[in-house]
Motif scaffolding. Structure first.
Motif, short mmCIF file in Angstrom:
data_model
loop_
_atom_site.label_atom_id
_atom_site.label_comp_id
_atom_site.label_asym_id
_atom_site.label_seq_id
_atom_site.Cartn_x
_atom_site.Cartn_y
_atom_site.Cartn_z
N GLU A 59 73.21 33.58 -35.96
CA GLU A 59 73.62 33.23 -34.61
C GLU A 59 74.31 31.88 -34.67
O GLU A 59 73.78 30.93 -35.26
CB GLU A 59 72.42 33.17 -33.67
CG GLU A 59 71.69 34.50 -33.51
CD GLU A 59 70.44 34.38 -32.67
OE1 GLU A 59 70.18 33.28 -32.16
OE2 GLU A 59 69.72 35.39 -32.53
N GLY A 60 75.50 31.78 -34.10
CA GLY A 60 76.28 30.56 -34.25
C GLY A 60 76.67 29.90 -32.95
O GLY A 60 76.79 30.54 -31.91
N ASP A 61 76.84 28.59 -33.00
CA ASP A 61 77.37 27.81 -31.89
C ASP A 61 78.36 26.82 -32.49
O ASP A 61 78.30 26.54 -33.70
CB ASP A 61 76.25 27.09 -31.15
CG ASP A 61 76.70 26.61 -29.77
OD1 ASP A 61 77.84 26.95 -29.38
OD2 ASP A 61 75.93 25.91 -29.10
N TYR A 62 79.26 26.31 -31.68
CA TYR A 62 80.27 25.43 -32.25
C TYR A 62 80.75 24.41 -31.22
O TYR A 62 80.57 24.57 -30.01
CB TYR A 62 81.47 26.24 -32.75
CG TYR A 62 82.15 27.05 -31.66
CD1 TYR A 62 83.12 26.48 -30.84
CD2 TYR A 62 81.80 28.38 -31.44
CE1 TYR A 62 83.72 27.20 -29.84
CE2 TYR A 62 82.39 29.11 -30.43
CZ TYR A 62 83.36 28.52 -29.64
OH TYR A 62 83.95 29.24 -28.63
N GLU A 63 81.35 23.35 -31.74
CA GLU A 63 82.08 22.38 -30.94
C GLU A 63 83.50 22.32 -31.51
O GLU A 63 83.71 22.67 -32.67
CB GLU A 63 81.42 21.00 -31.00
CG GLU A 63 80.01 20.95 -30.47
CD GLU A 63 79.36 19.59 -30.70
OE1 GLU A 63 80.11 18.61 -30.98
OE2 GLU A 63 78.13 19.51 -30.65
N GLN B 181 79.90 23.25 -36.54
CA GLN B 181 79.40 24.61 -36.46
C GLN B 181 77.91 24.62 -36.79
O GLN B 181 77.49 24.12 -37.84
CB GLN B 181 80.17 25.53 -37.40
CG GLN B 181 81.62 25.69 -36.92
CD GLN B 181 82.39 26.72 -37.70
OE1 GLN B 181 83.24 26.38 -38.50
NE2 GLN B 181 82.10 27.99 -37.45
N SER B 182 77.14 25.16 -35.84
CA SER B 182 75.69 25.23 -35.98
C SER B 182 75.28 26.69 -36.15
O SER B 182 75.62 27.54 -35.32
CB SER B 182 75.01 24.63 -34.75
OG SER B 182 73.62 24.77 -34.82
N THR C 70 67.96 26.40 -39.36
CA THR C 70 69.22 25.88 -38.83
C THR C 70 70.04 25.24 -39.94
O THR C 70 69.52 24.49 -40.77
CB THR C 70 68.97 24.84 -37.73
OG1 THR C 70 68.19 25.44 -36.69
CG2 THR C 70 70.29 24.35 -37.14
N ASN D 278 85.40 22.59 -24.77
CA ASN D 278 84.41 23.02 -23.78
C ASN D 278 84.72 22.53 -22.37
O ASN D 278 84.04 22.90 -21.42
CB ASN D 278 83.02 22.54 -24.19
CG ASN D 278 82.57 23.14 -25.51
OD1 ASN D 278 82.76 24.33 -25.75
ND2 ASN D 278 81.99 22.32 -26.37
N LYS E 239 72.16 29.51 -36.81
CA LYS E 239 70.72 29.77 -36.78
C LYS E 239 70.44 31.10 -37.47
O LYS E 239 71.12 32.09 -37.22
CB LYS E 239 70.22 29.81 -35.34
CG LYS E 239 70.32 28.46 -34.63
CD LYS E 239 69.79 28.54 -33.21
CE LYS E 239 69.88 27.18 -32.54
NZ LYS E 239 69.40 27.22 -31.13
#
Length: 692
Positions: free
Chosen positions: A610-614, A648-649, A579, A628, A651
């Motif tokens: 693989e990404g996730d975000y706020e 931004q996260s 991560t 969100n 993986k």
């Protein structure tokens, strides 16, 4: 490496196709059917889809033949058309189902799993026999990328076919594998390469495994054959079309004699029925949008009904043109006080959609209309509309099958929150007649934020007014990705821009220009000589490279400077998965909204992410909203919103993948505009009724 199907790139147009003759074009396709069929099979593995590919390509070649440029070979030109149509067909999910066949080969199954560009490069190079430069020209990518796609594609084929995925050759020599096996290395480089291979066991095993998959690929292609009767099916479809066109021409000749005798009667009937219809529909049609269409004699009022488990659906009207097919419906819950809507992407099926509707378009997004007085009148009835693709022909019957509707759930303030599926079975046969459109040439060239922009065309269709524009893409360091418009003024009437109405045009005649269409409110007038365009904002992509080294052994957070901002790397943690998290919560005066980046790893430079975000959404006045938590109603009321990513996260899937660096290649940003451009119009296409 021996090319399997050598290209027959004649430097001039084949003699038999120098005249616009559909039969000679079909015969030429038949001579080249094996390599073209392999191209289609590599993506669809479905004979009916490949027949559709051949059929459309033949018609497109016939249409575009007068504009064929002798600067390229005829086969290269046809291949460019095949690739474009193949990409358009790939958007249609109904054309992608796999079918087994007697000559099904494992190699094609694995080929189908590759990334699109890898497949295209492998097929064009090793099946169609193009050189790397020709492949690069056709796919509009640098030649060095073609080599990269060849290597990564062969690697993926090797892994998928079970030849092992644990080979670890030296990366600086891996990029030479393909050239070495194809005997394209210069003598000094070849000697250096062979000396290294002699002493490196890893590279020996890696190269041998890659060579094995190339040999298997060769053998599979040599055994490949086109099924019996394939071209016969294509020829029959082309012949049916030619017969239909001839019949239509004959009917038009007969109708010309009849038209003169009824002209006066039509004039008077139009006057009286026009007045009557406006009064009639005012009293009998509740939906104001549908009523407006019917009063202008556009579309058809319908009374179709189907019920399933107490949910009754009524089709109230259908409006069709070259842009879309609008279906107006009403859903009543006869058991409880629920409201349901139709979601085109879930539970909607059209029989023979690929045959009756245009494949290179996509239905317009229409959000739930829960704020209208009509939908707040009764708690168990919802009035809505659904956009479908436009018809291919002037008339047709849409066989619509629904197995799901969506229950609208509201919060305490009656704002739309989410939807729940409700299963059932509702079937309709909807008769539709396509209405004509009128097109005007604009021929206006301007610059926005230093990027050339063309305003090309105004399309006045019954369901939408469309502005077609082009953006020059020859400046990679600063690209204009999208234009947002405030409104369009036509005949002193302001037409609001559709918030969800910007679309990419699939047919791109000039690689230096990207063509888009912006949708505005309908205008029930066909004649105009002047248009005013008011711009709202532009969305830019800026090239700005920076590499930040990553080391999991260091303590985090750590910061670095980029584009005038301080970005913090919050976390680098190696595991399953690894991560990486980075952030920037400062929004005010920030140059960028989102970043273009990738993470290079020690295991593989092309490692998947693989990404996730706020983030937050900020309107033109600076008010912030949680990305969100925002509702569609709030978003639609915002003035020119900007989307800022704050956290931004990322993986990295796999077993303890080690990140080496965060490589930022650029960023996106929005610039607000207040430009107004006044343009004279010129009629370029008469509508289908023959009026201006």
């Amino acid at each position: 490496m021996v090319l399997i199907i050598p290209a027959k790139n004649n430097p001039i147009l084949p003699v038999t196709i120098r005249v616009k003759d559909i039969e000679s074009i079909v015969n030429w396709f038949e001579q080249h059917q094996r390599s073209f069929y392999a191209l289609g099979w590599s993506f669809f593995r479905n004979q009916s889809s490949i027949e559709e590919l051949f059929y459309r390509a033949i018609l497109q070649v016939e249409k575009e033949l007068p504009r064929f440029k002798r600067s390229t070979t005829f086969e290269m030109w046809v291949l460019s058309i095949l690739i474009q149509i193949r990409r358009e067909l790939s958007l249609n999910k109904s054309l992608q189902a796999s079918e087994e066949s007697d000559y099904h080969q494992e190699i094609f199954h694995e080929l189908h799993q590759l990334k699109e560009k890898e497949r295209e490069v492998l097929v064009l190079t090793y099946i169609n026999g193009l050189s790397k430069d020709e492949t690069a020209q056709l796919l509009q990518v640098p030649a060095v990328q073609v080599k990269g796609f060849l290597f990564s594609g062969l690697q993926s084929l090797r892994n998928g076919m079970g030849y092992g995925e644990h080979y670890h050759g030296c990366k600086e020599y891996q990029k030479l594998y393909v050239d070495y096996l194809e005997r394209n290395l210069e003598r000094p480089a070849k000697i250096n390469f062979e000396m290294h291979i002699y002493h490196c066991q890893d590279c020996q095993e890696d190269l041998a495994a890659l060579q094995e998959v190339m040999v298997n690929f060769t053998e599979a292609i040599e055994k490949f054959s086109v099924p019996d009767g394939f071209m016969g099916n294509v020829k029959e479809r082309v012949a049916q079309r030619e017969s239909f066109i001839q019949q239509k021409k004959n009917r038009h000749k007969r109708n010309g004699f009849i038209a003169a005798s009824v002209f006066v009667l039509v004039i008077f009937a139009g006057i009286f029925t026009g007045v009557f219809s406006k009064l009639y529909y005012t009293r009998t049609v509740e939906n104001q949008v549908l009523r407006a269409f019917l009063q202008e004699d556009v579309g058809k009022r319908l009374k179709l009904e189907a019920e399933s488990d107490g949910v009754k659906i009524k089709i109230k009207g259908a409006i069709a043109d070259d842009v879309q097919t609008l279906i107006f419906y009403e859903i009543e819950d006869t058991n409880e006080n629920n409201q349901f809507m139709i979601n085109f992407d879930d539970g909607v099926f059209i029989e023979d959609e690929g045959e009756i509707m245009m494949a290179n378009t996509y239905p317009r997004y229409l959000p739930p209309d829960i704020e209208s007085d009509l939908n707040n009148k009764e708690k168990n009835i919802y009035h809505g509309k659904m956009s479908l693709r436009p018809l291919k022909e002037d008339t047709g019957t849409i066989k619509l099958k629904l197995n799901k509707v969506m229950k609208l759930k509201r919060d305490s303030s009656d704002s739309y929150v989410n939807m729940e599926p409700e299963e059932g079975e509702w079937n309709f046969e909807i008769p539709v007649t396509k209405q004509p459109s009128t097109e005007y040439a604009l021929k206006e060239k301007i610059e926005l934020e230093g990027v050339p922009v063309r305003l090309d065309k105004l399309i006045i269709a019954p369901t939408a007014t469309i502005l077609q524009y082009g953006i020059n893409n020859e400046q990679p360091e600063k690209r204009l990705e999208m234009i947002n418009f405030n409104d369009l003024e036509v005949n002193n009437k302001l037409l609001k821009a559709d918030l969800y109405g910007n679309s990419y045009v699939h047919n791109q005649p000039d690689i230096n220009w990207s063509i888009f269409q912006a949708n505005f409110e309908p205008l029930f007038e066909k004649e105009t000589n002047e248009v005013k365009v008011q711009f709202g904002s532009v969305y830019l992509s800026i090239e700005d490279h920076k590499t930040v080294k990553l080391d999991a052994s260091k303590e985090y957070p750590q910061t670095f400077e980029y584009a005038g901002s301080t970005i913090s790397i919050e976390k680098v943690e190696i595991g399953q998965p690894t991560t990486v998290i980075f952030s920037n919560h400062e929004i005010k005066n920030r140059a960028y909204e989102s970043l273009h980046y990738y993470i290079e790893t020690e295991q593989d430079e092309n490692n998947s992410m693989e990404g996730d975000y706020e983030g937050v959404i900020v309107d033109k006045n600076g008010k912030e909203y949680d990305m969100n938590k925002i509702t569609p109603k709030i978003y639609e009321e915002m003035e020119q919103p900007r989307h800022f990513f704050t956290v931004q996260s990322v993986k990295l899937p796999g077993n303890k993948v080690i990140p080496k660096s965060l490589d930022i290649t650029g960023y996106n940003t929005t610039k607000y505009l207040d430009d107004i451009v006044e343009i004279e119009t010129e009629l370029i296409v008469k509508d289908k009724a023959g009026t201006r």
